[in-house]
Design a protein around this motif. Structure first.
Motif, PDB file in Angstrom:
ATOM      1  N   GLU A  39       0.861  -1.182   0.000  1.00  0.00           N
ATOM      2  CA  GLU A  39       0.000   0.000   0.000  1.00  0.00           C
ATOM      3  C   GLU A  39       0.893   1.227   0.000  1.00  0.00           C
ATOM      4  OE1 GLU A  39      -4.000  -0.868   2.144  1.00  0.00           O
ATOM      5  OE2 GLU A  39      -2.525  -2.246   3.025  1.00  0.00           O
ATOM      6  N   LYS A  40       1.111   1.828   1.160  1.00  0.00           N
ATOM      7  CA  LYS A  40       1.890   3.068   1.139  1.00  0.00           C
ATOM      8  C   LYS A  40       3.395   2.824   1.261  1.00  0.00           C
ATOM      9  CE  LYS A  40      -1.883   5.847   2.902  1.00  0.00           C
ATOM     10  NZ  LYS A  40      -2.413   6.622   4.022  1.00  0.00           N
ATOM     11  N   LYS A  41       3.770   1.882   2.064  1.00  0.00           N
ATOM     12  CA  LYS A  41       5.197   1.721   2.346  1.00  0.00           C
ATOM     13  C   LYS A  41       5.686   0.304   2.060  1.00  0.00           C
ATOM     14  CE  LYS A  41       6.443   5.319   5.629  1.00  0.00           C
ATOM     15  NZ  LYS A  41       7.006   5.570   6.988  1.00  0.00           N
ATOM     16  N   ALA A  42       5.724  -0.512   3.118  1.00  0.00           N
ATOM     17  CA  ALA A  42       6.407  -1.803   3.006  1.00  0.00           C
ATOM     18  C   ALA A  42       5.503  -2.867   2.401  1.00  0.00           C
ATOM     19  CB  ALA A  42       6.858  -2.255   4.388  1.00  0.00           C
ATOM     20  N   PRO A  43       6.084  -3.810   1.680  1.00  0.00           N
ATOM     21  CA  PRO A  43       5.313  -4.984   1.242  1.00  0.00           C
ATOM     22  C   PRO A  43       4.861  -5.797   2.450  1.00  0.00           C
ATOM     23  CG  PRO A  43       7.415  -4.806   0.061  1.00  0.00           C
ATOM     24  CD  PRO A  43       7.477  -3.852   1.205  1.00  0.00           C
ATOM     25  N   THR A  44       3.599  -6.167   2.456  1.00  0.00           N
ATOM     26  CA  THR A  44       3.105  -7.042   3.523  1.00  0.00           C
ATOM     27  C   THR A  44       2.848  -8.428   2.942  1.00  0.00           C
ATOM     28  OG1 THR A  44       0.870  -6.225   3.164  1.00  0.00           O
ATOM     29  CG2 THR A  44       2.102  -5.239   4.944  1.00  0.00           C
ATOM     30  N   PHE A  45       3.277  -9.424   3.668  1.00  0.00           N
ATOM     31  CA  PHE A  45       3.257 -10.811   3.204  1.00  0.00           C
ATOM     32  C   PHE A  45       1.831 -11.324   3.025  1.00  0.00           C
ATOM     33  CE2 PHE A  45       4.747 -15.069   2.730  1.00  0.00           C
ATOM     34  CZ  PHE A  45       3.823 -15.857   3.384  1.00  0.00           C
ATOM     35  N   LEU A  46       1.592 -11.996   1.897  1.00  0.00           N
ATOM     36  CA  LEU A  46       0.303 -12.645   1.659  1.00  0.00           C
ATOM     37  C   LEU A  46       0.443 -14.163   1.653  1.00  0.00           C
ATOM     38  CD1 LEU A  46      -1.150 -10.406  -1.219  1.00  0.00           C
ATOM     39  CD2 LEU A  46      -1.766 -10.356   1.216  1.00  0.00           C
ATOM     40  N   PHE A  47       1.232 -14.681   0.706  1.00  0.00           N
ATOM     41  CA  PHE A  47       1.358 -16.123   0.546  1.00  0.00           C
ATOM     42  C   PHE A  47       2.782 -16.509   0.184  1.00  0.00           C
ATOM     43  CE2 PHE A  47      -3.056 -17.023   0.709  1.00  0.00           C
ATOM     44  CZ  PHE A  47      -3.747 -16.091  -0.062  1.00  0.00           C
ATOM     45  N   MET A  48       3.113 -17.732   0.539  1.00  0.00           N
ATOM     46  CA  MET A  48       4.332 -18.368   0.060  1.00  0.00           C
ATOM     47  C   MET A  48       3.921 -19.696  -0.556  1.00  0.00           C
ATOM     48  SD  MET A  48       7.720 -19.340   2.194  1.00  0.00           S
ATOM     49  CE  MET A  48       9.123 -20.168   1.450  1.00  0.00           C
ATOM     50  N   LEU A  49       4.301 -19.910  -1.809  1.00  0.00           N
ATOM     51  CA  LEU A  49       3.902 -21.107  -2.543  1.00  0.00           C
ATOM     52  C   LEU A  49       5.152 -21.883  -2.904  1.00  0.00           C
ATOM     53  CD1 LEU A  49       1.571 -19.092  -4.896  1.00  0.00           C
ATOM     54  CD2 LEU A  49       0.759 -20.651  -3.128  1.00  0.00           C
ATOM     55  N   THR A  50       5.144 -23.156  -2.536  1.00  0.00           N
ATOM     56  CA  THR A  50       6.306 -23.980  -2.805  1.00  0.00           C
ATOM     57  C   THR A  50       5.961 -25.146  -3.728  1.00  0.00           C
ATOM     58  OG1 THR A  50       7.125 -23.391  -0.619  1.00  0.00           O
ATOM     59  CG2 THR A  50       8.200 -25.228  -1.694  1.00  0.00           C
ATOM     60  N   SER A  51       4.756 -25.656  -3.580  1.00  0.00           N
ATOM     61  CA  SER A  51       4.362 -26.833  -4.354  1.00  0.00           C
ATOM     62  C   SER A  51       3.365 -26.460  -5.434  1.00  0.00           C
ATOM     63  CB  SER A  51       3.728 -27.868  -3.428  1.00  0.00           C
ATOM     64  OG  SER A  51       4.634 -28.224  -2.416  1.00  0.00           O
ATOM     65  N   SER A  52       3.441 -27.154  -6.548  1.00  0.00           N
ATOM     66  CA  SER A  52       2.509 -26.921  -7.659  1.00  0.00           C
ATOM     67  C   SER A  52       1.118 -27.420  -7.320  1.00  0.00           C
ATOM     68  CB  SER A  52       2.979 -27.691  -8.895  1.00  0.00           C
ATOM     69  OG  SER A  52       3.680 -26.874  -9.767  1.00  0.00           O
ATOM     70  N   GLY A  53       0.110 -26.672  -7.779  1.00  0.00           N
ATOM     71  CA  GLY A  53      -1.258 -27.169  -7.746  1.00  0.00           C
ATOM     72  C   GLY A  53      -1.954 -27.131  -6.404  1.00  0.00           C
ATOM     73  N   ILE A  54      -1.285 -26.660  -5.390  1.00  0.00           N
ATOM     74  CA  ILE A  54      -1.922 -26.606  -4.060  1.00  0.00           C
ATOM     75  C   ILE A  54      -2.335 -25.169  -3.797  1.00  0.00           C
ATOM     76  CG2 ILE A  54      -1.616 -26.939  -1.589  1.00  0.00           C
ATOM     77  CD1 ILE A  54       0.439 -29.120  -2.294  1.00  0.00           C
ATOM     78  N   GLU A  55      -3.644 -24.953  -3.711  1.00  0.00           N
ATOM     79  CA  GLU A  55      -4.146 -23.600  -3.528  1.00  0.00           C
ATOM     80  C   GLU A  55      -3.992 -23.172  -2.072  1.00  0.00           C
ATOM     81  OE1 GLU A  55      -8.447 -22.795  -3.626  1.00  0.00           O
ATOM     82  OE2 GLU A  55      -8.015 -21.253  -5.131  1.00  0.00           O
ATOM     83  N   LYS A  56      -3.524 -21.958  -1.911  1.00  0.00           N
ATOM     84  CA  LYS A  56      -3.486 -21.377  -0.565  1.00  0.00           C
ATOM     85  C   LYS A  56      -4.568 -20.309  -0.489  1.00  0.00           C
ATOM     86  CE  LYS A  56       0.963 -22.487   1.195  1.00  0.00           C
ATOM     87  NZ  LYS A  56       2.022 -22.086   2.112  1.00  0.00           N
ATOM     88  N   LYS A  57      -5.253 -20.264   0.637  1.00  0.00           N
ATOM     89  CA  LYS A  57      -6.364 -19.325   0.787  1.00  0.00           C
ATOM     90  C   LYS A  57      -6.225 -18.549   2.084  1.00  0.00           C
ATOM     91  CE  LYS A  57     -10.454 -19.840  -0.649  1.00  0.00           C
ATOM     92  NZ  LYS A  57     -11.849 -20.149  -1.021  1.00  0.00           N
ATOM     93  N   SER A  58      -6.651 -17.286   1.992  1.00  0.00           N
ATOM     94  CA  SER A  58      -6.742 -16.462   3.188  1.00  0.00           C
ATOM     95  C   SER A  58      -7.900 -15.508   2.974  1.00  0.00           C
ATOM     96  CB  SER A  58      -5.435 -15.695   3.413  1.00  0.00           C
ATOM     97  OG  SER A  58      -5.551 -14.835   4.525  1.00  0.00           O
ATOM     98  N   GLY A  59      -9.022 -15.840   3.560  1.00  0.00           N
ATOM     99  CA  GLY A  59     -10.212 -15.014   3.365  1.00  0.00           C
ATOM    100  C   GLY A  59     -10.638 -15.000   1.915  1.00  0.00           C
ATOM    101  N   ARG A  60     -10.678 -13.785   1.352  1.00  0.00           N
ATOM    102  CA  ARG A  60     -11.120 -13.649  -0.048  1.00  0.00           C
ATOM    103  C   ARG A  60      -9.963 -13.796  -1.036  1.00  0.00           C
ATOM    104  NH1 ARG A  60     -11.804  -8.956  -0.900  1.00  0.00           N
ATOM    105  NH2 ARG A  60     -11.067  -8.042   1.044  1.00  0.00           N
ATOM    106  N   LEU A  61      -8.765 -13.994  -0.531  1.00  0.00           N
ATOM    107  CA  LEU A  61      -7.596 -14.124  -1.395  1.00  0.00           C
ATOM    108  C   LEU A  61      -7.198 -15.587  -1.502  1.00  0.00           C
ATOM    109  CD1 LEU A  61      -7.455 -11.065  -0.434  1.00  0.00           C
ATOM    110  CD2 LEU A  61      -4.993 -11.290  -0.704  1.00  0.00           C
ATOM    111  N   SER A  62      -6.773 -15.958  -2.694  1.00  0.00           N
ATOM    112  CA  SER A  62      -6.241 -17.302  -2.891  1.00  0.00           C
ATOM    113  C   SER A  62      -5.162 -17.233  -3.957  1.00  0.00           C
ATOM    114  CB  SER A  62      -7.352 -18.273  -3.304  1.00  0.00           C
ATOM    115  OG  SER A  62      -7.894 -17.890  -4.552  1.00  0.00           O
ATOM    116  N   SER A  63      -4.293 -18.236  -3.934  1.00  0.00           N
ATOM    117  CA  SER A  63      -3.186 -18.238  -4.881  1.00  0.00           C
ATOM    118  C   SER A  63      -2.766 -19.659  -5.173  1.00  0.00           C
ATOM    119  CB  SER A  63      -2.007 -17.452  -4.308  1.00  0.00           C
ATOM    120  OG  SER A  63      -0.980 -17.335  -5.265  1.00  0.00           O
ATOM    121  N   ILE A  64      -2.214 -19.851  -6.372  1.00  0.00           N
ATOM    122  CA  ILE A  64      -1.774 -21.171  -6.777  1.00  0.00           C
ATOM    123  C   ILE A  64      -0.543 -21.028  -7.656  1.00  0.00           C
ATOM    124  CG2 ILE A  64      -3.155 -21.343  -8.893  1.00  0.00           C
ATOM    125  CD1 ILE A  64      -3.906 -24.234  -7.813  1.00  0.00           C
ATOM    126  N   LEU A  65       0.267 -22.076  -7.655  1.00  0.00           N
ATOM    127  CA  LEU A  65       1.537 -22.073  -8.388  1.00  0.00           C
ATOM    128  C   LEU A  65       1.553 -23.224  -9.387  1.00  0.00           C
ATOM    129  CD1 LEU A  65       4.592 -21.091  -8.565  1.00  0.00           C
ATOM    130  CD2 LEU A  65       5.046 -22.795  -6.770  1.00  0.00           C
TER     131      LEU A  65
END
Lengths: 111, 113
Positions: A39-65
């Motif tokens: 946002e204004k200053k520092a990057p804030t951590f959302l997700f770390m993805l290490t394995s393929s195909g495994i979705e990570k979710k946090s509330g309304r956010l999700s991510s996959i690699l």
């Protein structure tokens, strides 16, 4: 040379929309991929993805690699104005774990 | 509460002066990093510091830069003779030993005049 490409560069949506942010990478000795919100200053951590195909979710956010196709996506459902930020993709090299940042996707969520 | 605390939050200096930016991790960790972000540009890696030694540095991290952990707690980045192009946000980051996740401090904005 390591390469990280994020798309789109910017995105304007209305509250309640769903967005998909893309990150493709070519990184030597790939270890993992991290997503950050800035946002204004520092990057804030959302997700770390290490394995393929495994979705990570946090509330309304999700991510996959996908390590075969060398990309990751970040999804945000039911966007809110507070989601307005730059979203950074950062693949990590193994060894000393250096992050290589993309240019970011600037998301603007309008009421 | 931030994972790491950085000071100063903003420093203005004259070209050629030395600056020291400080980072205080909340808990004891082995891996630390300095990154910087010039206004409007990407976040760039500067240096990684593992077990009180530099483990990797970028080509940006030339002889003008140095890092230290002088008292086993504070982690400093020194720029010996600042240049206009050193103006940027400097971020300290620490890595979680358990998960490998990387957390950034709030940053120190350096303005070189």
């Amino acid at each position: 040379e390591d390469k990280v490409v994020q798309s789109p560069l910017s995105l304007v949506v209305h509250e309640g929309d769903t967005v998909t942010l893309n990150c493709s990478y070519e990184v030597t000795n790939f270890r993992s991929l991290l997503w950050y919100k800035q946002e204004k200053k520092a990057p804030t951590f959302l997700f770390m993805l290490t394995s393929s195909g495994i979705e990570k979710k946090s509330g309304r956010l999700s991510s996959i690699l996908d390590k075969k196709e060398l990309f990751s996506i970040l999804n945000i459902t039911a966007t809110q104005t507070g989601d307005s930020a730059v979203y950074l993709c950062a693949p990590q090299r193994g060894g000393y774990n250096k992050l290589i940042f993309g240019a970011g996707t600037r998301l603007a969520v309008h009421p | 509460e931030p994972e790491v605390t950085q000071t100063p939050s903003h420093q203005v200096t004259q070209m050629g002066q030395e600056v020291i930016l400080r980072c205080v991790p909340i808990s004891n960790h082995l891996y630390f990093y300095w990154y910087r972000q010039i206004l409007g540009q990407k976040v760039e890696f500067l240096v990684s510091f593992y077990n009180n030694e530099i483990s990797e540095k970028s080509e940006i991290f030339d002889d003008q830069f140095s890092v230290e952990r002088p008292d086993g707690s504070n982690f400093t980045l020194k720029i010996r003779s600042t240049k206009l192009e050193d103006s940027a946000m400097y971020f300290c980051a620490r890595e979680s030993v358990n998960t490998g996740e990387l957390f950034f401090g709030e940053g120190s904005r350096l303005t070189v005049l």
